[in-house]
Design a protein around this motif. Structure first.
Motif, PDB file in Angstrom:
ATOM      1  N   VAL A   1       1.018  -0.982   0.043  1.00  0.00           N
ATOM      2  CA  VAL A   1       0.044   0.130  -0.013  1.00  0.00           C
ATOM      3  C   VAL A   1       0.797   1.187  -0.083  1.00  0.00           C
ATOM      4  O   VAL A   1       0.631   2.191  -0.720  1.00  0.00           O
ATOM      5  CB  VAL A   1      -1.116   0.023   1.223  1.00  0.00           C
ATOM      6  CG1 VAL A   1      -1.877   1.371   1.220  1.00  0.00           C
ATOM      7  CG2 VAL A   1      -1.859  -1.192   1.239  1.00  0.00           C
ATOM      8  N   ALA A   2       1.878   1.201   0.691  1.00  0.00           N
ATOM      9  CA  ALA A   2       2.831   2.428   0.803  1.00  0.00           C
ATOM     10  C   ALA A   2       3.391   2.665  -0.187  1.00  0.00           C
ATOM     11  O   ALA A   2       3.557   3.694  -0.825  1.00  0.00           O
ATOM     12  CB  ALA A   2       3.852   2.218   2.031  1.00  0.00           C
ATOM     13  N   ALA A   3       4.109   1.559  -1.098  1.00  0.00           N
ATOM     14  CA  ALA A   3       4.591   1.644  -2.239  1.00  0.00           C
ATOM     15  C   ALA A   3       3.743   2.273  -3.455  1.00  0.00           C
ATOM     16  O   ALA A   3       3.961   3.031  -4.117  1.00  0.00           O
ATOM     17  CB  ALA A   3       5.214   0.338  -3.012  1.00  0.00           C
ATOM     18  N   ALA A   4       2.709   1.832  -3.324  1.00  0.00           N
ATOM     19  CA  ALA A   4       1.566   2.332  -4.400  1.00  0.00           C
ATOM     20  C   ALA A   4       1.076   3.693  -4.212  1.00  0.00           C
ATOM     21  O   ALA A   4       1.035   4.565  -5.092  1.00  0.00           O
ATOM     22  CB  ALA A   4      -0.103   1.607  -4.134  1.00  0.00           C
ATOM     23  N   ALA A   5       1.089   4.066  -3.036  1.00  0.00           N
ATOM     24  CA  ALA A   5       0.737   5.408  -2.608  1.00  0.00           C
ATOM     25  C   ALA A   5       2.027   6.644  -2.949  1.00  0.00           C
ATOM     26  O   ALA A   5       1.885   7.605  -3.588  1.00  0.00           O
ATOM     27  CB  ALA A   5       0.758   5.760  -1.096  1.00  0.00           C
ATOM     28  N   ALA A   6       3.241   5.898  -3.020  1.00  0.00           N
ATOM     29  CA  ALA A   6       4.584   6.704  -3.359  1.00  0.00           C
ATOM     30  C   ALA A   6       4.563   6.698  -4.861  1.00  0.00           C
ATOM     31  O   ALA A   6       4.677   7.748  -5.185  1.00  0.00           O
ATOM     32  CB  ALA A   6       5.691   5.833  -2.842  1.00  0.00           C
ATOM     33  N   ARG A   7       4.124   5.802  -5.461  1.00  0.00           N
ATOM     34  CA  ARG A   7       4.047   5.684  -6.772  1.00  0.00           C
ATOM     35  C   ARG A   7       2.746   7.002  -7.516  1.00  0.00           C
ATOM     36  O   ARG A   7       3.050   7.661  -8.428  1.00  0.00           O
ATOM     37  CB  ARG A   7       3.522   4.534  -7.526  1.00  0.00           C
ATOM     38  CG  ARG A   7       4.847   3.372  -7.614  1.00  0.00           C
ATOM     39  CD  ARG A   7       4.573   2.243  -8.463  1.00  0.00           C
ATOM     40  NE  ARG A   7       3.171   1.438  -8.030  1.00  0.00           N
ATOM     41  CZ  ARG A   7       3.092   0.432  -6.936  1.00  0.00           C
ATOM     42  NH1 ARG A   7       4.371   0.232  -6.390  1.00  0.00           N
ATOM     43  NH2 ARG A   7       2.180   0.061  -6.824  1.00  0.00           N
ATOM     44  N   LYS A   8       1.826   6.709  -6.765  1.00  0.00           N
ATOM     45  CA  LYS A   8       0.783   7.811  -6.953  1.00  0.00           C
ATOM     46  C   LYS A   8       1.257   9.401  -6.823  1.00  0.00           C
ATOM     47  O   LYS A   8       1.081  10.135  -7.678  1.00  0.00           O
ATOM     48  CB  LYS A   8      -0.454   7.620  -6.318  1.00  0.00           C
ATOM     49  CG  LYS A   8      -1.728   8.378  -6.322  1.00  0.00           C
ATOM     50  CD  LYS A   8      -2.858   7.918  -5.483  1.00  0.00           C
ATOM     51  CE  LYS A   8      -3.924   8.865  -6.019  1.00  0.00           C
ATOM     52  NZ  LYS A   8      -5.233   8.595  -5.196  1.00  0.00           N
TER      53      LYS A   8
ATOM     54  N   ALA B   1      10.146   2.620  -1.767  1.00  0.00           N
ATOM     55  CA  ALA B   1       8.837   1.920  -1.048  1.00  0.00           C
ATOM     56  C   ALA B   1       8.850   0.627  -2.072  1.00  0.00           C
ATOM     57  O   ALA B   1       8.454  -0.077  -1.384  1.00  0.00           O
ATOM     58  CB  ALA B   1       7.625   2.893  -1.260  1.00  0.00           C
ATOM     59  N   GLY B   2       9.029   0.957  -3.244  1.00  0.00           N
ATOM     60  CA  GLY B   2       8.733  -0.363  -4.179  1.00  0.00           C
ATOM     61  C   GLY B   2       9.764  -1.313  -3.694  1.00  0.00           C
ATOM     62  O   GLY B   2       9.409  -2.606  -3.921  1.00  0.00           O
ATOM     63  N   ARG B   3      11.041  -1.055  -3.618  1.00  0.00           N
ATOM     64  CA  ARG B   3      12.077  -1.855  -3.416  1.00  0.00           C
ATOM     65  C   ARG B   3      11.798  -2.613  -1.888  1.00  0.00           C
ATOM     66  O   ARG B   3      12.058  -3.704  -1.837  1.00  0.00           O
ATOM     67  CB  ARG B   3      13.396  -1.267  -3.327  1.00  0.00           C
ATOM     68  CG  ARG B   3      14.763  -2.105  -3.158  1.00  0.00           C
ATOM     69  CD  ARG B   3      15.816  -1.139  -3.265  1.00  0.00           C
ATOM     70  NE  ARG B   3      16.198  -0.054  -2.748  1.00  0.00           N
ATOM     71  CZ  ARG B   3      15.922   1.349  -3.322  1.00  0.00           C
ATOM     72  NH1 ARG B   3      15.546   1.327  -4.673  1.00  0.00           N
ATOM     73  NH2 ARG B   3      16.140   2.271  -2.674  1.00  0.00           N
ATOM     74  N   VAL B   4      11.332  -1.766  -0.952  1.00  0.00           N
ATOM     75  CA  VAL B   4      11.282  -2.202   0.442  1.00  0.00           C
ATOM     76  C   VAL B   4      10.032  -3.329   0.217  1.00  0.00           C
ATOM     77  O   VAL B   4      10.025  -4.413   0.751  1.00  0.00           O
ATOM     78  CB  VAL B   4      10.683  -1.421   1.288  1.00  0.00           C
ATOM     79  CG1 VAL B   4      10.214  -1.835   2.704  1.00  0.00           C
ATOM     80  CG2 VAL B   4      11.989  -0.365   1.594  1.00  0.00           C
ATOM     81  N   ALA B   5       9.102  -3.010  -0.369  1.00  0.00           N
ATOM     82  CA  ALA B   5       7.944  -4.171  -0.755  1.00  0.00           C
ATOM     83  C   ALA B   5       8.294  -5.353  -1.428  1.00  0.00           C
ATOM     84  O   ALA B   5       7.824  -6.465  -1.110  1.00  0.00           O
ATOM     85  CB  ALA B   5       6.778  -3.362  -1.513  1.00  0.00           C
ATOM     86  N   ASP B   6       8.961  -5.097  -2.473  1.00  0.00           N
ATOM     87  CA  ASP B   6       9.617  -6.396  -3.042  1.00  0.00           C
ATOM     88  C   ASP B   6      10.393  -7.086  -2.484  1.00  0.00           C
ATOM     89  O   ASP B   6      10.521  -8.396  -2.358  1.00  0.00           O
ATOM     90  CB  ASP B   6      10.624  -5.834  -4.496  1.00  0.00           C
ATOM     91  CG  ASP B   6       9.598  -5.067  -5.646  1.00  0.00           C
ATOM     92  OD1 ASP B   6       8.229  -5.386  -5.470  1.00  0.00           O
ATOM     93  OD2 ASP B   6      10.250  -4.623  -6.365  1.00  0.00           O
ATOM     94  N   ASP B   7      11.321  -6.443  -1.449  1.00  0.00           N
ATOM     95  CA  ASP B   7      12.346  -7.025  -0.488  1.00  0.00           C
ATOM     96  C   ASP B   7      11.354  -7.903   0.397  1.00  0.00           C
ATOM     97  O   ASP B   7      11.590  -9.273   0.589  1.00  0.00           O
ATOM     98  CB  ASP B   7      13.166  -6.150   0.225  1.00  0.00           C
ATOM     99  CG  ASP B   7      14.360  -5.554  -0.940  1.00  0.00           C
ATOM    100  OD1 ASP B   7      14.446  -6.172  -1.829  1.00  0.00           O
ATOM    101  OD2 ASP B   7      14.786  -4.773  -0.232  1.00  0.00           O
TER     102      ASP B   7
END
Length: 434
Positions: free
Chosen positions: A91-98, A164-170
């Motif tokens: 969710v945090a990664a999606a918000a950061a992308r937005k 955020a995306g990297r953290v989510a992927d990890d």
């Protein structure tokens, strides 16, 4: 019959150590190790795991498998949660992308505004006033400031989205790796469990099953009587006598085996000298002399209703045997082809053992005494001069210096404690000659 083995130690130990009678009753359950326990003991001697050890290993493997299965299920839940769109990091990664997308749009708008402002300045006519030129220049400057700010915001948003995306992927990768570990652990636990179960099953399959044996019964109409057994026997001598087996029942007994056992002590009653007695048997059907094995002196096959047969016996006593007193126990067991079986209680014949070289003079035959369960094993250890009182189970002294009263009292005590078991005893085939 099993009673020959169960009460063997009870009778003889009563002579040698009467206190044993106080605790003999539990031993009546079974004095012989089961086939399974014998195999397990042999396996232990060969270094192989016992059934009990394999059962424990299988139990532990089952527990480990269940724990691994629980861990796998928990790991699957964690993995599914980590891969879910609702996972916090996702969710945090999606918000950061937005936010990054919004910043990119803002930068595009700012860049376009700057371009428009620059174009408007360039399009001023030569007749434009100084105020118009100043306003157009200010618009370019303001648009440039906004564009620069939008560019910095976009850069920051892009970095935030990437992080955020990297953290989510990890997190997803870590969850997948952990799940892979628990899956591997579950597989190994299952393999271990299956191997333990198979080892246990194989061991049980190899283990001989306990025979499903019929109950043997007490048969008072089967009689065994000794003839010609002297009341005095000289050490170093050879004595011939016989045992007459009579079938007083109304049916044919397919195989009847007479049982004869000699037990004696020295005059002091402290040393058991059963090993000094060596017994052989012979019958009309089998005339050669053969050693008595397990107390059984051959067999009569069959013995018809109302018939009798004689078994010749030859007793040799070691010349080194000391003077003493003893009892000969004579009994009989039958085994039918339909697997029914039974037997009588033993009859005691008391005798005096004389030292080698003695001249006994005129000797009467040993007279039959009481009946009692018969010993068939050789006792171990020393003796006691205190006999057992057969009326109340307590220990008392006879006041006699001869071990004969002790022998009779001990046998009687064993009878009181164990004779009832003859009705529920289980059949145990012996290795007696036929």
């Amino acid at each position: 019959m099993k009673i020959r083995r169960i009460l063997a130690t009870a009778v003889v130990a009563a002579v040698t150590t009467p206190v044993v009678l106080l605790t003999v009753t539990p031993a009546l359950a079974d004095a012989k190790p089961s086939a399974g326990s014998q195999v397990r003991a042999q396996q232990d001697e060969r270094g192989k795991p016992s059934i009990e050890e394999l059962e424990k290993a299988a139990e532990q493997a089952q527990k480990a498998y269940e724990e691994a299965l629980a861990a796998q299920r928990a790991g699957q839940i964690v993995l599914e949660a980590a891969l879910s769109d609702d996972a916090p990091l996702t969710v945090a990664a999606a918000a950061a992308r937005k936010e990054a997308a919004a910043a990119a749009t803002a930068k595009e708008d700012a860049d376009k505004a700057l371009t428009d402002a620059q174009a408007a300045l360039a399009a001023l006519p030569e007749t434009a006033t100084d105020e118009e030129k100043a306003a157009a220049e200010k618009a370019v400057a303001d648009a440039g400031t906004v564009a620069a700010s939008a560019g910095a915001a976009k850069t920051a948003a892009d970095e935030k989205a990437a992080t955020a995306g990297r953290v989510a992927d990890d997190a997803r990768v870590a969850a997948a790796r952990e799940y892979s570990k628990v899956q591997k652990a579950l597989k190994e636990a299952l393999e271990t469990k299956e191997a333990a179960d198979k080892a246990l099953a194989d061991a049980k399959e190899e283990e001989p099953e306990e025979p499903n044996e019929p109950d043997c019964v007490f048969e008072s109409k089967l009689t065994t009587v000794a003839h010609g057994l002297p009341s005095k026997i000289v050490a170093g001598s050879t004595t011939d006598f016989s045992v007459r087996v009579a079938n007083g029942t109304n049916k044919t007994l397919d195989k009847v085996s007479p049982f004869v056992y000699f037990h004696a002590t020295d005059k002091g009653g402290y040393n058991v000298i059963d090993d000094a007695f060596h017994l052989q048997w012979s019958t009309t059907a089998s005339p050669g002399w053969k050693n008595v094995g397990d107390g059984y002196a051959g067999s009569i096959s069959p013995l018809k209703a109302g018939a009798h047969a004689d078994v010749k016996l030859r007793l040799k006593v070691d010349a080194k045997a000391p003077a003493g007193d003893g009892l000969a126990f004579v009994a009989g067991d039958y085994f039918n082809n339909d697997e029914s079986c039974g037997g009588n209680l033993s009859t005691e014949y008391a005798f005096e053992l004389l030292a080698a070289g003695s001249v006994p003079g005129d000797v009467d035959d040993a007279a039959p005494g009481k009946t009692t369960p018969t010993p068939d094993t050789k006792p171990q250890g020393g003796t006691s001069t205190t006999p057992a009182n057969t009326t109340d189970g307590s220990l008392a002294s006879t006041g006699s210096s001869s071990p004969l009263p002790q022998l009779a009292a001990a046998a009687g005590a064993a009878l009181a404690l164990g004779a009832v078991t003859v009705f529920t005893v289980r059949r145990r085939q012996t290795n007696s000659a036929s």
